[in-house]
Scaffold this motif. Structure first.
Motif, PDB file in Angstrom:
ATOM      1  N   MET A   1       0.665  -1.137  -0.078  1.00  0.00           N
ATOM      2  CA  MET A   1       0.069   0.163  -0.161  1.00  0.00           C
ATOM      3  C   MET A   1       0.830   1.318  -0.044  1.00  0.00           C
ATOM      4  O   MET A   1       1.724   1.234   0.907  1.00  0.00           O
ATOM      5  CB  MET A   1      -0.828   0.037   1.267  1.00  0.00           C
ATOM      6  CG  MET A   1      -2.009   1.035   1.229  1.00  0.00           C
ATOM      7  SD  MET A   1      -3.047   1.027   2.772  1.00  0.00           S
ATOM      8  CE  MET A   1      -3.919  -0.566   2.643  1.00  0.00           C
ATOM      9  N   ASP A   2       0.710   2.046  -0.990  1.00  0.00           N
ATOM     10  CA  ASP A   2       1.537   3.169  -0.935  1.00  0.00           C
ATOM     11  C   ASP A   2       1.034   4.530   0.055  1.00  0.00           C
ATOM     12  O   ASP A   2       0.056   4.348   0.559  1.00  0.00           O
ATOM     13  CB  ASP A   2       1.606   3.797  -2.384  1.00  0.00           C
ATOM     14  CG  ASP A   2       0.413   4.587  -3.095  1.00  0.00           C
ATOM     15  OD1 ASP A   2      -0.641   4.196  -2.185  1.00  0.00           O
ATOM     16  OD2 ASP A   2       0.358   5.056  -3.929  1.00  0.00           O
ATOM     17  N   ARG A   3       2.101   5.391   0.244  1.00  0.00           N
ATOM     18  CA  ARG A   3       1.716   6.370   1.198  1.00  0.00           C
ATOM     19  C   ARG A   3       0.569   7.280   0.759  1.00  0.00           C
ATOM     20  O   ARG A   3      -0.226   7.585   1.833  1.00  0.00           O
ATOM     21  CB  ARG A   3       2.924   7.332   1.387  1.00  0.00           C
ATOM     22  CG  ARG A   3       2.703   8.457   2.198  1.00  0.00           C
ATOM     23  CD  ARG A   3       4.189   8.712   2.887  1.00  0.00           C
ATOM     24  NE  ARG A   3       4.194   9.848   3.572  1.00  0.00           N
ATOM     25  CZ  ARG A   3       3.512   9.855   5.091  1.00  0.00           C
ATOM     26  NH1 ARG A   3       3.147   8.884   5.508  1.00  0.00           N
ATOM     27  NH2 ARG A   3       3.740  11.039   5.710  1.00  0.00           N
ATOM     28  N   SER A   4       0.206   7.425  -0.535  1.00  0.00           N
ATOM     29  CA  SER A   4      -1.037   8.313  -0.817  1.00  0.00           C
ATOM     30  C   SER A   4      -2.236   7.406  -0.315  1.00  0.00           C
ATOM     31  O   SER A   4      -3.120   8.166   0.073  1.00  0.00           O
ATOM     32  CB  SER A   4      -0.907   8.785  -1.866  1.00  0.00           C
ATOM     33  OG  SER A   4      -1.081   7.638  -3.200  1.00  0.00           O
ATOM     34  N   THR A   5      -2.281   6.207  -0.538  1.00  0.00           N
ATOM     35  CA  THR A   5      -3.466   5.642  -0.225  1.00  0.00           C
ATOM     36  C   THR A   5      -3.655   5.411   1.229  1.00  0.00           C
ATOM     37  O   THR A   5      -4.692   5.548   1.644  1.00  0.00           O
ATOM     38  CB  THR A   5      -3.434   4.063  -0.796  1.00  0.00           C
ATOM     39  OG1 THR A   5      -3.159   4.001  -2.215  1.00  0.00           O
ATOM     40  CG2 THR A   5      -4.645   3.095  -0.631  1.00  0.00           C
ATOM     41  N   GLN A   6      -2.448   5.131   2.099  1.00  0.00           N
ATOM     42  CA  GLN A   6      -2.584   5.393   3.325  1.00  0.00           C
ATOM     43  C   GLN A   6      -3.283   6.756   3.954  1.00  0.00           C
ATOM     44  O   GLN A   6      -3.901   6.893   4.772  1.00  0.00           O
ATOM     45  CB  GLN A   6      -1.324   4.981   4.255  1.00  0.00           C
ATOM     46  CG  GLN A   6      -0.822   3.778   3.919  1.00  0.00           C
ATOM     47  CD  GLN A   6       0.582   3.475   4.629  1.00  0.00           C
ATOM     48  OE1 GLN A   6       1.292   4.290   4.631  1.00  0.00           O
ATOM     49  NE2 GLN A   6       0.831   2.118   4.848  1.00  0.00           N
ATOM     50  N   LEU A   7      -2.611   7.859   3.314  1.00  0.00           N
ATOM     51  CA  LEU A   7      -3.165   9.183   3.766  1.00  0.00           C
ATOM     52  C   LEU A   7      -4.795   9.447   3.377  1.00  0.00           C
ATOM     53  O   LEU A   7      -5.415  10.143   4.106  1.00  0.00           O
ATOM     54  CB  LEU A   7      -2.463  10.245   3.094  1.00  0.00           C
ATOM     55  CG  LEU A   7      -0.958  10.273   3.623  1.00  0.00           C
ATOM     56  CD1 LEU A   7      -0.157  11.450   2.574  1.00  0.00           C
ATOM     57  CD2 LEU A   7      -1.013  10.681   4.927  1.00  0.00           C
ATOM     58  N   GLU A   8      -5.027   8.781   2.101  1.00  0.00           N
ATOM     59  CA  GLU A   8      -6.531   9.053   1.790  1.00  0.00           C
ATOM     60  C   GLU A   8      -7.138   8.073   2.859  1.00  0.00           C
ATOM     61  O   GLU A   8      -8.624   8.804   3.120  1.00  0.00           O
ATOM     62  CB  GLU A   8      -6.706   8.332   0.350  1.00  0.00           C
ATOM     63  CG  GLU A   8      -6.216   9.195  -0.629  1.00  0.00           C
ATOM     64  CD  GLU A   8      -6.312   8.831  -2.033  1.00  0.00           C
ATOM     65  OE1 GLU A   8      -6.928   7.584  -2.292  1.00  0.00           O
ATOM     66  OE2 GLU A   8      -5.769   9.392  -2.968  1.00  0.00           O
ATOM     67  N   GLU A   9      -7.098   6.718   3.317  1.00  0.00           N
ATOM     68  CA  GLU A   9      -7.823   6.170   4.212  1.00  0.00           C
ATOM     69  C   GLU A   9      -7.990   6.843   5.532  1.00  0.00           C
ATOM     70  O   GLU A   9      -8.843   6.844   6.145  1.00  0.00           O
ATOM     71  CB  GLU A   9      -6.913   4.727   4.325  1.00  0.00           C
ATOM     72  CG  GLU A   9      -7.286   3.717   3.333  1.00  0.00           C
ATOM     73  CD  GLU A   9      -6.628   2.511   3.373  1.00  0.00           C
ATOM     74  OE1 GLU A   9      -5.999   2.140   4.543  1.00  0.00           O
ATOM     75  OE2 GLU A   9      -6.828   1.668   2.450  1.00  0.00           O
ATOM     76  N   LYS A  10      -6.718   7.409   6.001  1.00  0.00           N
ATOM     77  CA  LYS A  10      -6.739   8.203   7.204  1.00  0.00           C
ATOM     78  C   LYS A  10      -7.682   9.218   7.158  1.00  0.00           C
ATOM     79  O   LYS A  10      -8.210   9.711   8.211  1.00  0.00           O
ATOM     80  CB  LYS A  10      -5.358   8.686   7.540  1.00  0.00           C
ATOM     81  CG  LYS A  10      -4.395   7.316   8.273  1.00  0.00           C
ATOM     82  CD  LYS A  10      -3.383   7.860   8.815  1.00  0.00           C
ATOM     83  CE  LYS A  10      -2.377   7.004   9.378  1.00  0.00           C
ATOM     84  NZ  LYS A  10      -1.029   7.581  10.029  1.00  0.00           N
ATOM     85  N   LEU A  11      -7.619  10.174   6.029  1.00  0.00           N
ATOM     86  CA  LEU A  11      -8.397  11.317   6.115  1.00  0.00           C
ATOM     87  C   LEU A  11      -9.989  10.728   5.703  1.00  0.00           C
ATOM     88  O   LEU A  11     -10.653  11.396   6.645  1.00  0.00           O
ATOM     89  CB  LEU A  11      -8.169  12.024   4.586  1.00  0.00           C
ATOM     90  CG  LEU A  11      -8.937  13.193   4.280  1.00  0.00           C
ATOM     91  CD1 LEU A  11      -8.805  14.183   5.468  1.00  0.00           C
ATOM     92  CD2 LEU A  11      -8.459  13.642   2.943  1.00  0.00           C
ATOM     93  N   ALA A  12     -10.181   9.596   5.182  1.00  0.00           N
ATOM     94  CA  ALA A  12     -11.589   9.321   5.166  1.00  0.00           C
ATOM     95  C   ALA A  12     -12.061   8.677   6.682  1.00  0.00           C
ATOM     96  O   ALA A  12     -13.253   9.272   7.041  1.00  0.00           O
ATOM     97  CB  ALA A  12     -11.803   8.124   4.235  1.00  0.00           C
TER      98      ALA A  12
END
Length: 67
Positions: A1-12
């Motif tokens: 899982m790349d960093r941008s996907t992790q950030l999107e999940e945290k943001l959601a």
């Protein structure tokens, strides 16, 4: 899982938490408003009851016992 996907999940996740907390605050605000109204009505009712009992001095007008 790349960093941008992790950030999107945290943001959601954080967005959902903020929405949930907003709902809780809105519900509590309504409950507080109702309770304030009920307390006001009870105070008015008690004041009227004390006033109707002409033999007693209204509690708000009594001196504290230490005076």
């Amino acid at each position: 899982m790349d960093r941008s996907t992790q950030l999107e999940e945290k943001l959601a996740h954080l967005t959902r938490m903020v929405e949930d907390l907003s709902d809780v605050v809105a519900r509590q605000d309504g409950q507080i408003t109702k309770l304030e109204h009920r307390v006001s009505m009870l105070l008015e009712r008690e004041a009227q009851r004390e006033y109707d009992d002409s033999s007693a001095i209204p509690l708000a007008d009594q001196r504290p016992p230490h005076w």
